[in-house]
Design a protein around this motif. Structure first.
Motif, short mmCIF file in Angstrom:
data_model
loop_
_atom_site.label_atom_id
_atom_site.label_comp_id
_atom_site.label_asym_id
_atom_site.label_seq_id
_atom_site.Cartn_x
_atom_site.Cartn_y
_atom_site.Cartn_z
N THR A 83 -33.41 22.17 21.90
CA THR A 83 -32.06 22.10 22.48
C THR A 83 -31.94 22.92 23.77
N VAL B 89 -31.68 17.77 27.21
CA VAL B 89 -31.41 17.59 25.78
C VAL B 89 -29.96 17.95 25.48
N ALA C 76 -33.90 14.09 18.78
CA ALA C 76 -33.49 14.75 20.02
C ALA C 76 -32.74 13.74 20.88
N THR D 135 -31.00 12.89 24.43
CA THR D 135 -31.04 13.33 25.82
C THR D 135 -30.14 12.46 26.70
N SER E 160 -35.50 12.81 30.02
CA SER E 160 -36.28 13.20 28.84
C SER E 160 -37.65 13.81 29.19
N LEU F 12 -38.54 17.19 27.63
CA LEU F 12 -38.78 17.02 26.19
C LEU F 12 -40.18 16.44 25.95
#
Length: 299
Positions: free
Chosen positions: A240, A245, A261, A263, A268, A271
């Protein structure tokens, strides 16, 4: 000739534990899909374990299943959290119904209430919590399935948030859900109900901010109830904090196997880089939405 049953992978986006009280759940059905290949044979079950729900169901109807050889294909290669066990059950249950009608009529025959009763008979020993079967209903219906057993409600949705996407990260941890449910004490689901209501409202109004709020709220409710593994909580904190995110939560029993997750659309990369650096697999996403049970071929 072979008869092939294709069943999507499943993930509880929300509603795990809440579904155990007959409450609502939101199940995401995704590619890659499981497959069960069926040919005429002598009763070879392949990798389906005799004590699994599918294996026990086949034992109850041994005269019928002894006519076939089965080959179950798992694209997740045994990694937990995506519904291999329920996919096996759904496939063999659909094969059993196939004796009564051609598969064009399968949707009519596959009444979810009868299917769930058949599932409970072989999936629950009577000890601890009975599995909800919400994941099984989702794998039958596909896409994004809202299911509430206590009211018998099913609603199948597409992904409504153009400015959001989500990813399913496999943690590398594994938890035997049936063992967890055996030892699960009763709990107050009021906070989960409240959070889920926000998620449902977000779909009805197609408001992405509400969805983000609902996911975060549900994650907090799970944490407060002690329903998230410490390893998952640590991963959620790190995920997070990444750029792009918006929200994250553990999915399924104790959030052990899979992390969701959410986004912003097109944001992204941080991530994905984090998962690559920490040997975490992104196994599906909102771009891999799947239809439910499909049948092709013939015997």
């Amino acid at each position: 000739m072979a008869l092939v049953f294709t069943i999507p992978g499943k993930t509880f986006l929300a509603g795990e534990y809440l579904a155990l009280h007959g409450g609502p759940a939101l199940v995401f059905l995704s590619q890659p899909c499981f497959e069960l290949e069926v040919i005429k044979g002598t009763g070879n079950r392949g990798v389906i374990h005799k004590d699994s729900p599918a294996g026990l169901f086949m034992q109850k109807h041994e005269d019928y299943f002894s006519q076939f050889d089965l080959n179950f294909l798992d694209p997740y290669m045994g990694r937990g959290g995506f519904g291999a066990s329920t996919a096996q059950f759904l496939a063999v249950y659909a094969l059993w119904l196939n004796k009564e009608a051609h598969h064009q009529d399968m949707e009519k025959l596959l009444d979810f209430k009868h299917m769930l009763e058949a599932y409970y008979e072989v999936a629950w020993s009577g000890v601890g919590r009975r599995p909800s079967g919400a994941d099984l209903v989702g794998q039958l219906k596909g896409a994004l399935t809202f299911f509430e057993k206590r009211q018998g409600l099913i609603s199948v949705k597409s992904w409504p948030f153009e400015n959001l996407e989500f990813f399913l990260i496999h943690t590398g941890n594994k938890l035997a859900t049936h063992e967890h449910l055996k030892n699960l004490a009763d709990f107050d689901s009021a906070s989960l109900e409240k959070s889920f209501a926000v998620i449902r409202e977000s779909f009805e109004k197609q408001q992405s901010d509400l969805f983000v709020q609902g996911v975060q709220s549900y994650a907090e409710a799970l944490k407060d109830l002690g329903f998230t593994l410490p390893e998952t909580l640590d991963l959620l904190t790190k995920v997070t904090a990444l750029k792009g995110v918006k929200a994250a939560k553990g999915c399924g029993a104790l959030g052990a196997d899979v992390v969701l997750a959410v986004t912003a659309k097109g944001e992204s990369q941080d991530l994905k880089d984090y998962c690559l650096q920490h040997s975490l697999s992104i196994l599906s996403s909102s771009g891999k939405i799947s239809s439910g049970l499909q049948v092709r071929g013939s015997l």
